[in-house]
Enzyme design. Structure first.
Site, mmCIF file in Angstrom:
data_model
loop_
_atom_site.group_PDB
_atom_site.id
_atom_site.type_symbol
_atom_site.label_atom_id
_atom_site.label_comp_id
_atom_site.label_asym_id
_atom_site.label_seq_id
_atom_site.Cartn_x
_atom_site.Cartn_y
_atom_site.Cartn_z
ATOM 1 N N ASN A 171 21.130 3.743 28.383
ATOM 2 C CA ASN A 171 21.361 2.742 29.063
ATOM 3 C C ASN A 171 22.794 2.631 29.580
ATOM 4 O O ASN A 171 23.189 1.624 29.699
ATOM 5 C CB ASN A 171 20.824 2.139 28.564
ATOM 6 C CG ASN A 171 19.422 2.106 27.752
ATOM 7 O OD1 ASN A 171 18.684 2.777 28.353
ATOM 8 N ND2 ASN A 171 18.934 1.388 26.322
ATOM 9 N N SER B 118 14.672 3.694 26.143
ATOM 10 C CA SER B 118 13.981 3.754 24.795
ATOM 11 C C SER B 118 12.868 4.205 25.019
ATOM 12 O O SER B 118 11.202 4.499 24.028
ATOM 13 C CB SER B 118 14.550 3.130 23.801
ATOM 14 O OG SER B 118 15.628 3.130 22.896
ATOM 15 N N HIS C 110 11.851 -2.156 16.802
ATOM 16 C CA HIS C 110 12.322 -0.521 18.344
ATOM 17 C C HIS C 110 11.488 -0.170 17.967
ATOM 18 O O HIS C 110 10.438 0.177 18.347
ATOM 19 C CB HIS C 110 13.190 -0.863 18.246
ATOM 20 C CG HIS C 110 13.958 -0.290 19.357
ATOM 21 N ND1 HIS C 110 13.616 1.364 19.135
ATOM 22 C CD2 HIS C 110 14.442 -0.192 20.433
ATOM 23 C CE1 HIS C 110 14.199 1.909 20.065
ATOM 24 N NE2 HIS C 110 14.500 1.011 21.139
ATOM 25 N N ASP D 265 13.572 6.626 14.570
ATOM 26 C CA ASP D 265 12.955 5.420 14.898
ATOM 27 C C ASP D 265 13.732 4.030 13.885
ATOM 28 O O ASP D 265 14.573 4.318 13.030
ATOM 29 C CB ASP D 265 12.401 4.576 15.833
ATOM 30 C CG ASP D 265 12.838 4.404 17.241
ATOM 31 O OD1 ASP D 265 13.177 2.568 17.091
ATOM 32 O OD2 ASP D 265 12.618 3.950 18.319
#
Length: 454
Positions: free
Chosen positions: A288, A379, A189, A141
């Site tokens: 998404n 996520s 994130h 990530d």
């Protein structure tokens, strides 16, 4: 919940004196490409590839080469007899969909999302006998915030294996490994994703995670903006696979990738195959993009892909995320699939769904200022399943990727096509509808997956 998509397009205009030069310019555009070979890397092959452009990196474990070339040479490289595949380095993004600030973490161990996957129960705390002990979960990530020690116990982060990779895209040259950048993230994130797996701390209050005694390996493959390149992601995957083949050979290893892009990159695919061969289990977000289809690598069949589900109790009371009980036994009528969660298109593989609508965790919008946010996105769904897999691997250390996927799908709670009317977090009642292409096998729960694990 509205899906927010931001496209940034930069156009550079050149004043050119003749038409032929104008037409020739696009043909000579320099691009970064990933080349997958059908044989081992050797000097003869490198010399031939070098006639087309600059060789940036060689990844010997998967017989891959990254290059910078003129765009019009790509077809010639694809035609070389030793080339299995070649494609432009593919963009990857890990940004969430929605953020709403949260500030009240004074008490409580249970949160709605942990309750929904039957890890905890309101007023009871943890309800399952596994906690991830002895399992490593690599979070590929953005890395962790400088302040990560204020959220997570230091012993839960494998600092000796933490790594950052930077570069990619061809024009940026080689993929580099800047030391300690993994713990200097400015995006948040990766920290939020990690908090779902481990849980997190606010003052003296401890919030539960799916696998709170797992050990997380932070691997920074996305930049400070939350975006990156598939060649860098492939390096991160290969790095974890090598750890599994070496110092972590006696431990279960899971990869979580809450990131994705629109195409399957050949180098990234080879890295996933290599990791699975070493015994790594790979989990990734579905994407998404709603009805436009899944993102990669999540849509690649050997990867356990995760759609985003929500709960009908969202925003129905103050501090609802920690003060309301998700009733047991799990009732599919209490859940829905978010509108942003990517639907499965032909040739894509969607496995299960997990909470991803409004997940609370550490997220900083101002550097150095401790804060917590609700985030929505696949996520956020993916680490719930990565955590469940860690629990399964704790129970059965010989668990393989195909075993884990089969157990998750076989034990998932079916969520039939339908509609739910829920509060969207902005004071509006919104109807969310979905078809069979949005759910995979259904809702993943830890208790059912553990019961089905030998």
């Amino acid at each position: 919940m509205k899906k927010i998509l931001i496209y940034v397009i930069v156009i550079a205009a050149l004043l050119i004196s003749n038409v032929s030069a104008t037409l020739a310019a696009p043909l000579n555009k320099q691009i970064g490409i990933n080349v997958l070979l059908n044989t081992g890397i050797n000097n003869r092959i490198l010399a031939k590839l070098g006639t087309y452009g600059k060789i940036n990196e060689m990844v010997y474990e998967i017989n891959a080469v990254t290059m910078k070339i003129a765009e019009n040479d790509l077809s010639a490289i694809r035609a070389l007899p030793f080339v299995a595949a070649a494609n432009p380095d593919a963009a990857r993004n890990g940004a969430p969909i929605d953020t709403v600030s949260a500030s009240d973490f004074a008490d409580g161990w249970n949160t709605w999302d942990q309750d929904a996957i039957n890890v905890t129960d309101f007023g009871v705390g943890r309800t399952i006998g596994y906690d991830g002990t002895g399992v490593y979960v690599a979070v590929l990530d953005t890395g962790l915030l400088d302040s990560w020690r204020q959220y997570f116990p230091q012993e839960r982060i494998a600092t000796q294996y933490a790594k950052a990779f930077r570069g990619g895209g061809g024009e940026n040259g080689n993929v580099s490994e800047p030391p300690n950048m993994w713990e200097h993230d400015q995006n948040s994130h990766g920290t939020h994703v990690t908090s779902t797996i481990l849980g997190y701390q606010y003052g003296t209050a401890k919030i539960n995670g799916v696998a709170p005694l797992a050990t997380v390996i932070p691997v920074k493959v996305l930049g400070q903006s939350g975006s990156g390149w598939s060649s860098v992601v492939a390096r991160g995957i290969t790095y974890i696979a090598d750890l599994k083949a070496g110092p972590l050979a006696d431990y279960p290893v899971v990869i979580n990738m809450s990131l994705g892009g629109s195409i399957l990159d050949a180098m990234e695919k080879a890295a996933i195959d290599y990791a699975i061969e070493q015994g790594v289990i790979v989990v990734a977000s579905a994407g998404n993009e709603g009805t436009y289809g899944m993102g990669y690598p999540g849509a690649y069949a050997p990867v356990i892909s995760v759609a985003a589900s929500g709960w009908v109790g969202e925003w129905t009371a103050a501090s609802w995320w920690r003060t309301l009980d998700v009733l047991e036994p799990t009732n599919p009528a209490d859940f829905y699939i978010t509108d942003f969660s990517s639907r499965e298109l032909p040739g894509q593989d969607l496995d299960v769904a997990a909470p991803g609508s409004w997940i609370v965790g550490p997220y900083q919008t101002n550097s150095g200022q401790i804060s917590y946010y609700y985030l929505g996105g696949t996520s956020m769904a993916s680490p719930h399943v990565a955590g469940i897999v860690a629990l399964m691997a704790q129970k059965d250390a010989t668990l393989t990727a195909s075993d884990a996927e089969g157990i998750l799908e076989g034990s998932a709670i079916s969520l039939a096509p339908g509609c739910r009317t829920v509060n969207d977090g902005y004071g509006n009642l919104v109807e969310y509808c979905w078809e069979a292409d949005a759910t995979g096998a259904g809702l993943a729960t830890a208790d059912a997956a553990l019961a089905a694990t030998p």
